[in-house]
Design a protein around this motif. Structure first.
Motif, PDB file in Angstrom:
ATOM      1  N   ILE A 235       0.862  -1.181   0.000  1.00  0.00           N
ATOM      2  CA  ILE A 235       0.000   0.000   0.000  1.00  0.00           C
ATOM      3  C   ILE A 235       0.899   1.233   0.000  1.00  0.00           C
ATOM      4  N   TYR A 236       0.594   2.209  -0.851  1.00  0.00           N
ATOM      5  CA  TYR A 236       1.417   3.410  -0.999  1.00  0.00           C
ATOM      6  C   TYR A 236       0.566   4.658  -0.749  1.00  0.00           C
ATOM      7  N   TYR A 237       1.189   5.679  -0.178  1.00  0.00           N
ATOM      8  CA  TYR A 237       0.492   6.946   0.040  1.00  0.00           C
ATOM      9  C   TYR A 237       1.509   8.048   0.259  1.00  0.00           C
ATOM     10  N   THR A 238       1.047   9.303   0.215  1.00  0.00           N
ATOM     11  CA  THR A 238       1.889  10.442   0.560  1.00  0.00           C
ATOM     12  C   THR A 238       1.362  11.050   1.852  1.00  0.00           C
ATOM     13  N   ASP A 239       2.289  11.514   2.709  1.00  0.00           N
ATOM     14  CA  ASP A 239       1.871  12.100   3.974  1.00  0.00           C
ATOM     15  C   ASP A 239       1.772  13.619   3.864  1.00  0.00           C
ATOM     16  N   ALA A 240       1.534  14.277   5.001  1.00  0.00           N
ATOM     17  CA  ALA A 240       1.337  15.726   5.016  1.00  0.00           C
ATOM     18  C   ALA A 240       2.607  16.489   4.678  1.00  0.00           C
ATOM     19  N   LYS A 241       3.766  15.836   4.714  1.00  0.00           N
ATOM     20  CA  LYS A 241       5.043  16.465   4.391  1.00  0.00           C
ATOM     21  C   LYS A 241       5.550  16.067   3.004  1.00  0.00           C
ATOM     22  N   SER A 242       4.635  15.599   2.156  1.00  0.00           N
ATOM     23  CA  SER A 242       4.937  15.232   0.765  1.00  0.00           C
ATOM     24  C   SER A 242       5.968  14.121   0.657  1.00  0.00           C
ATOM     25  N   ARG A 243       5.906  13.169   1.573  1.00  0.00           N
ATOM     26  CA  ARG A 243       6.812  12.026   1.528  1.00  0.00           C
ATOM     27  C   ARG A 243       6.049  10.785   1.084  1.00  0.00           C
ATOM     28  N   LEU A 244       6.638  10.050   0.147  1.00  0.00           N
ATOM     29  CA  LEU A 244       6.044   8.808  -0.330  1.00  0.00           C
ATOM     30  C   LEU A 244       6.405   7.677   0.630  1.00  0.00           C
ATOM     31  N   LYS A 245       5.380   6.929   1.077  1.00  0.00           N
ATOM     32  CA  LYS A 245       5.596   5.850   2.021  1.00  0.00           C
ATOM     33  C   LYS A 245       4.865   4.596   1.563  1.00  0.00           C
ATOM     34  N   SER A 246       5.295   3.464   2.092  1.00  0.00           N
ATOM     35  CA  SER A 246       4.628   2.196   1.786  1.00  0.00           C
ATOM     36  C   SER A 246       4.556   1.332   3.035  1.00  0.00           C
ATOM     37  N   PHE A 247       3.586   0.423   3.044  1.00  0.00           N
ATOM     38  CA  PHE A 247       3.465  -0.549   4.118  1.00  0.00           C
ATOM     39  C   PHE A 247       2.635  -1.724   3.625  1.00  0.00           C
ATOM     40  N   THR A 248       2.603  -2.790   4.408  1.00  0.00           N
ATOM     41  CA  THR A 248       1.786  -3.961   4.102  1.00  0.00           C
ATOM     42  C   THR A 248       0.756  -4.121   5.214  1.00  0.00           C
ATOM     43  N   PRO A 249      -0.302  -4.905   4.983  1.00  0.00           N
ATOM     44  CA  PRO A 249      -1.337  -5.079   6.012  1.00  0.00           C
ATOM     45  C   PRO A 249      -0.817  -5.614   7.344  1.00  0.00           C
ATOM     46  N   THR A 250       0.328  -6.287   7.332  1.00  0.00           N
ATOM     47  CA  THR A 250       0.879  -6.834   8.575  1.00  0.00           C
ATOM     48  C   THR A 250       1.810  -5.859   9.284  1.00  0.00           C
ATOM     49  N   GLN A 251       2.100  -4.708   8.654  1.00  0.00           N
ATOM     50  CA  GLN A 251       2.946  -3.692   9.270  1.00  0.00           C
ATOM     51  C   GLN A 251       2.088  -2.652   9.983  1.00  0.00           C
ATOM     52  N   THR A 252       2.627  -2.040  11.020  1.00  0.00           N
ATOM     53  CA  THR A 252       1.942  -0.929  11.660  1.00  0.00           C
ATOM     54  C   THR A 252       2.636   0.394  11.351  1.00  0.00           C
ATOM     55  N   ARG A 253       3.926   0.338  11.037  1.00  0.00           N
ATOM     56  CA  ARG A 253       4.676   1.542  10.703  1.00  0.00           C
ATOM     57  C   ARG A 253       5.141   1.476   9.242  1.00  0.00           C
ATOM     58  N   PRO A 254       4.999   2.587   8.514  1.00  0.00           N
ATOM     59  CA  PRO A 254       5.370   2.600   7.091  1.00  0.00           C
ATOM     60  C   PRO A 254       6.859   2.777   6.878  1.00  0.00           C
ATOM     61  N   ILE A 255       7.290   2.553   5.648  1.00  0.00           N
ATOM     62  CA  ILE A 255       8.669   2.790   5.216  1.00  0.00           C
ATOM     63  C   ILE A 255       8.658   3.991   4.264  1.00  0.00           C
ATOM     64  N   GLN A 256       9.576   4.940   4.491  1.00  0.00           N
ATOM     65  CA  GLN A 256       9.665   6.096   3.598  1.00  0.00           C
ATOM     66  C   GLN A 256      10.451   5.734   2.348  1.00  0.00           C
ATOM     67  N   LEU A 257       9.883   6.079   1.177  1.00  0.00           N
ATOM     68  CA  LEU A 257      10.519   5.767  -0.103  1.00  0.00           C
ATOM     69  C   LEU A 257      11.116   6.988  -0.792  1.00  0.00           C
ATOM     70  N   ALA A 258      10.462   8.133  -0.691  1.00  0.00           N
ATOM     71  CA  ALA A 258      10.934   9.327  -1.405  1.00  0.00           C
ATOM     72  C   ALA A 258      10.382  10.583  -0.755  1.00  0.00           C
TER      73      ALA A 258
END
Length: 387
Positions: A235-258
């Motif tokens: 799952i991918y999304y952008t946060d309020a600081k314009s950072r691209l992040k990803s995570f999986t349903p089994t994760q609780t914390r995302p990984i920053q990509l860009a």
């Protein structure tokens, strides 16, 4: 201004072929050739002459670039969806009453089934008349066995169901949602970001049997989802600081990509992400880059300009079409296509500025482009590419 169709197509073909030649690394210095009856070609350069033997290739070059075969024109209509490679559903817009200084113009809308091969239009019953204003949107699973269906009663309320394509069985999913952001995680699960009137809302993992499970996401930098995509288990999304992040349903914390990301477009196969940059606070032109799912940039930037819009992947993920507007006419302007196989970016031709999303047919052999038109309100050009 009314455009002569013959000249329009010829101009686009010439521009496309010229661009393909430039991108293929043609020599900047051109030679003027004259035919010779011996089966050779004489090339005149300066005061001398030399003979060049023409060698016929048994196979075409591996990298052909983009070549246009034909352009279809549909006046006063935009593409709603493709029904097959040559049939599509269009919406025709008609101006009923001109706008005044105090009132907006009045328009009417009708839907048609349009066949590109025959040019015939089949009227589709007005949706408002058929179902009292309901809007139905369906999203087929990657293997085509199921479909996630949203029936919007109004702009804030939707009924969600899972449909078994083979049997026609419908399973309702009891979830309140305000958005249609989501996608298939794999063949068996659909991820839905429901949205909320107060905050980002919940994220649900919906199984094809109709069951659902809430997904926990611990991220204090996301208040509302503006960019959200799902595919190939992530799952991918952008946060309020314009950072691209990803995570999986089994994760609780995302990984920053860009960083510095304004929009994202995930390829259908879930292997690449087209990312538009925000332009570093206005210091640079927005850029279009391709990332892999691990956050690594793939090669150099593929586009830049004052405005990058409507990135659209072909169904097989081999090409990305996008629009660029640059105030400086010497910069990138119009529609461009990035080929993931050759790594080339090819201009389509004339400087189209679309007002609707770019739309590929199921096989990726046609691209629909809708632009404003003074006489017809809007015009849709459907470009056929040479195979």
């Amino acid at each position: 201004m009314k455009i002569n169709k013959g000249k329009y197509i010829a101009g686009l073909l010439a521009a496309t072929l010229l661009s393909a030649g430039i991108l293929s690394g043609c020599n900047a210095k051109q030679e003027r050739s004259t035919p010779d009856t011996t089966g050779q070609t004489r090339a005149e350069t300066g005061g001398g002459k030399r003979e060049l033997t023409v060698v016929k290739e048994s196979k075409p070059p591996a990298e052909q670039g983009i070549a246009v075969q034909r352009i279809h024109r549909i006046d006063g209509a935009n593409i709603e969806k493709w029904l097959s490679d040559h049939e599509l559903e269009i919406q025709e817009t008609t101006l009923e009453k001109q706008a005044t200084a105090t009132k907006e113009g009045q328009y009417s809308y009708r839907r048609f089934r349009f066949d590109l091969e025959t040019g015939k239009r089949l009227n589709i019953k007005d949706q408002a008349e058929a179902d009292q204003g309901e809007v139905i949107k369906s999203f087929p699973s990657p293997d085509g066995k199921y479909s996630f269906i949203q029936t919007w009663k109004n702009k804030y309320t939707a009924v969600n169901t899972i449909k078994n394509i083979a049997t026609g069985e419908l399973r309702e999913v009891a979830i309140d949602n305000y958005m249609e952001m989501g996608g298939w995680l794999n063949n068996d699960s659909y991820i839905l970001a429901t949205g909320s009137m107060k905050d980002r809302g919940e994220i649900w993992n919906i199984s094809v049997d109709g069951s659902r499970k809430k997904i926990a996401l611990q991220d204090s930098d996301i208040e509302i989802f503006t960019e959200f995509a799902v595919g190939n288990g992530k799952i991918y999304y952008t946060d309020a600081k314009s950072r691209l992040k990803s995570f999986t349903p089994t994760q609780t914390r995302p990984i920053q990509l860009a960083e510095d990301v304004s929009s994202l477009s995930l390829s259908p196969d879930g292997q690449r992400i087209a990312v538009s940059t925000a332009g570093n606070g206005g210091q640079e032109e927005p850029r279009l880059l391709i990332y892999d799912t691990g956050g690594h940039v793939q090669g150099l930037l593929i586009g830049k300009g004052d405005l990058l819009s409507y990135p659209s992947w072909s169904p097989d993920s081999s090409k990305l079409a996008f629009a660029v507007y640059t105030e400086d006419k010497g910069g990138m302007n119009g529609i461009y296509i990035f080929d993931t196989v050759s790594g080339k970016v090819s201009p389509l031709g004339l400087s189209y500025q679309p007002v609707y999303p770019l739309s590929w047919n199921p096989s990726g052999t046609r691209l629909g482009i809708t632009v404003d038109d003074k006489e017809k309100l809007i015009v849709t050009h459907i470009v056929d590419f040479k195979k």
